[in-house]
Motif scaffolding. Structure first.
Motif, PDB file in Angstrom:
ATOM      1  N   ASN A 179       0.854  -1.185   0.000  1.00  0.00           N
ATOM      2  CA  ASN A 179       0.000   0.000   0.000  1.00  0.00           C
ATOM      3  C   ASN A 179       0.895   1.241   0.000  1.00  0.00           C
ATOM      4  O   ASN A 179       1.644   1.469   0.950  1.00  0.00           O
ATOM      5  N   ASP A 180       0.792   2.036  -1.061  1.00  0.00           N
ATOM      6  CA  ASP A 180       1.641   3.225  -1.197  1.00  0.00           C
ATOM      7  C   ASP A 180       1.103   4.446  -0.451  1.00  0.00           C
ATOM      8  O   ASP A 180       1.650   5.534  -0.583  1.00  0.00           O
ATOM      9  N   GLU A 181       0.059   4.275   0.332  1.00  0.00           N
ATOM     10  CA  GLU A 181      -0.610   5.410   0.968  1.00  0.00           C
ATOM     11  C   GLU A 181       0.356   6.306   1.739  1.00  0.00           C
ATOM     12  O   GLU A 181       0.377   7.524   1.568  1.00  0.00           O
ATOM     13  N   PHE A 182       1.170   5.681   2.596  1.00  0.00           N
ATOM     14  CA  PHE A 182       2.018   6.493   3.464  1.00  0.00           C
ATOM     15  C   PHE A 182       3.247   7.037   2.743  1.00  0.00           C
ATOM     16  O   PHE A 182       3.838   8.024   3.178  1.00  0.00           O
ATOM     17  N   VAL A 183       3.629   6.412   1.651  1.00  0.00           N
ATOM     18  CA  VAL A 183       4.685   6.981   0.814  1.00  0.00           C
ATOM     19  C   VAL A 183       4.189   8.267   0.164  1.00  0.00           C
ATOM     20  O   VAL A 183       4.864   9.297   0.168  1.00  0.00           O
ATOM     21  N   GLN A 221      15.580  13.449   1.105  1.00  0.00           N
ATOM     22  CA  GLN A 221      16.660  12.532   0.738  1.00  0.00           C
ATOM     23  C   GLN A 221      16.366  11.128   1.261  1.00  0.00           C
ATOM     24  O   GLN A 221      16.581  10.128   0.560  1.00  0.00           O
ATOM     25  N   GLN A 222      15.874  11.052   2.497  1.00  0.00           N
ATOM     26  CA  GLN A 222      15.558   9.751   3.071  1.00  0.00           C
ATOM     27  C   GLN A 222      14.392   9.079   2.342  1.00  0.00           C
ATOM     28  O   GLN A 222      14.414   7.865   2.111  1.00  0.00           O
ATOM     29  N   LEU A 223      13.386   9.867   1.973  1.00  0.00           N
ATOM     30  CA  LEU A 223      12.250   9.299   1.265  1.00  0.00           C
ATOM     31  C   LEU A 223      12.670   8.768  -0.110  1.00  0.00           C
ATOM     32  O   LEU A 223      12.204   7.705  -0.537  1.00  0.00           O
ATOM     33  N   ASP A 224      13.534   9.505  -0.778  1.00  0.00           N
ATOM     34  CA  ASP A 224      14.051   9.023  -2.068  1.00  0.00           C
ATOM     35  C   ASP A 224      14.731   7.669  -1.896  1.00  0.00           C
ATOM     36  O   ASP A 224      14.580   6.766  -2.740  1.00  0.00           O
TER      37      ASP A 224
END
Length: 324
Positions: A179-183, A221-224
């Motif tokens: 589930n990509d919701e939180f991304v 940067q961390q999310l990437d």
């Protein structure tokens, strides 16, 4: 429902006051002061000062050029065209584009007099100055965005935790559908945070307001990095002993997001886990080999994740030392 923002209020009230002052002094073309104020109210303090200076310089340049062309040539539409052929490229070259419109308004008022006098030039300069100064005064007030920035940082950390918990469940093979919701939610809060943080920096003349800008840059940067490693976890062939070890670490890392990371401890645990991997028996099947290889890649990325946050906190400590 129509929403009226602070910039709209400042523009309306500022234009009214600029017009009132110009009329009170008895200036000709007093309405131009309101126009200049309307054009000069900006989103940030620094931007308003820069634009004000550029507009003043551009208008003075335009007045000088108008005197040269109109008095030296003729008050004709052709000369207005010649003026624009010179004025617009010159302003673009000098990076004074913000002054083109108000400059042309002032010049056209000179044009319709068909005789430029020193008194009228001074009148136009006063009108321009009043419009710019009133806008600058109103731009000194900028609503604080610190509360919203704080809320966005908390939301981002909540979303990161949810992503790590989900990653841990996938590493243990307890979930099959990602589930990509939180991304997506992380992307939105970080994007909004960066926008507000940049505005906060632009609204500060004397203090360092770069904490949240650095913070959301770090989270970006961390999310990437997270988005790069998600496919690695989703494509793990099966589960082995190493999966449980990595999943425990990932869950712990998710909770560490909520406070300043104990990077030394986390890195020690990560390196100890990597060392255990190396000491284990060699993979016996292709699936085990692929799983362990993918987990090692993932661990290396987690190390980079921790290092990004460590660099952020180190930069903050250096800034505090410099401000002492």
């Amino acid at each position: 429902m129509i929403t009226i923002g602070s910039r709209t209020v400042k523009t309306a009230v500022g234009s009214m006051i600029a017009l009132f002052i110009a009329q009170l002094i008895g200036l000709e073309n007093a309405s131009t002061a309101a126009v200049v104020t309307l054009l000069s109210v900006q989103s940030t303090k620094k931007q308003s000062v820069i634009v004000a200076i550029r507009r003043l310089v551009a208008c003075l340049f335009g007045i000088g050029l108008a005197v040269l062309l109109f008095e030296g040539g003729a008050y004709t539409p052709i000369m207005v065209g010649v003026f624009l052929f010179i004025f617009i490229p010159a302003m673009a070259k000098l990076r004074l584009q913000e002054g083109i419109v108000p400059g042309f308004v002032i010049v056209m008022q000179l044009f319709i007099t068909y005789h430029i006098t020193l008194d009228f030039v001074l009148n136009q300069i006063w009108v321009l100055t009043i419009g710019i100064l009133v806008a600058l005064v109103f731009n000194l007030y900028m609503p604080s965005v610190e509360k919203e920035l704080c809320e966005l940082s908390i939301q981002t950390e909540d979303h990161f935790k949810a992503v790590f918990v989900q990653l841990a469940r996938f590493i243990r093979k307890r979930e099959r559908v990602w589930n990509d919701e939180f991304v997506y939610k992380s992307e939105n809060t970080i994007k909004r945070g960066l926008e507000l943080a940049r505005r906060s920096v632009e609204n500060s003349f004397f203090r360092k307001e770069e904490f949240y800008l650095d913070y959301f840059t770090m989270r970006k940067q961390q999310l990437d990095l997270i988005e790069r490693v998600i496919p690695i976890i989703l494509n793990l062939p099966t589960t082995f002993e190493q999966n449980e070890m990595v999943a425990d670490f990932v869950e712990g890392l998710g909770f560490e997001i909520y406070r300043k990371m104990d990077a030394v401890s986390l890195l020690d645990k990560l390196r100890e886990m990597r060392s255990k991997f190396e000491q284990m028996e060699l993979p016996k099947t292709r699936e085990e080999f692929e799983t362990r290889a993918a987990l090692l890649v993932f661990i290396n990325e987690l190390e980079r994740f921790i290092q990004i946050e460590t660099d952020f906190h180190n930069k903050g400590m250096e800034a505090q030392e410099q401000n002492k």
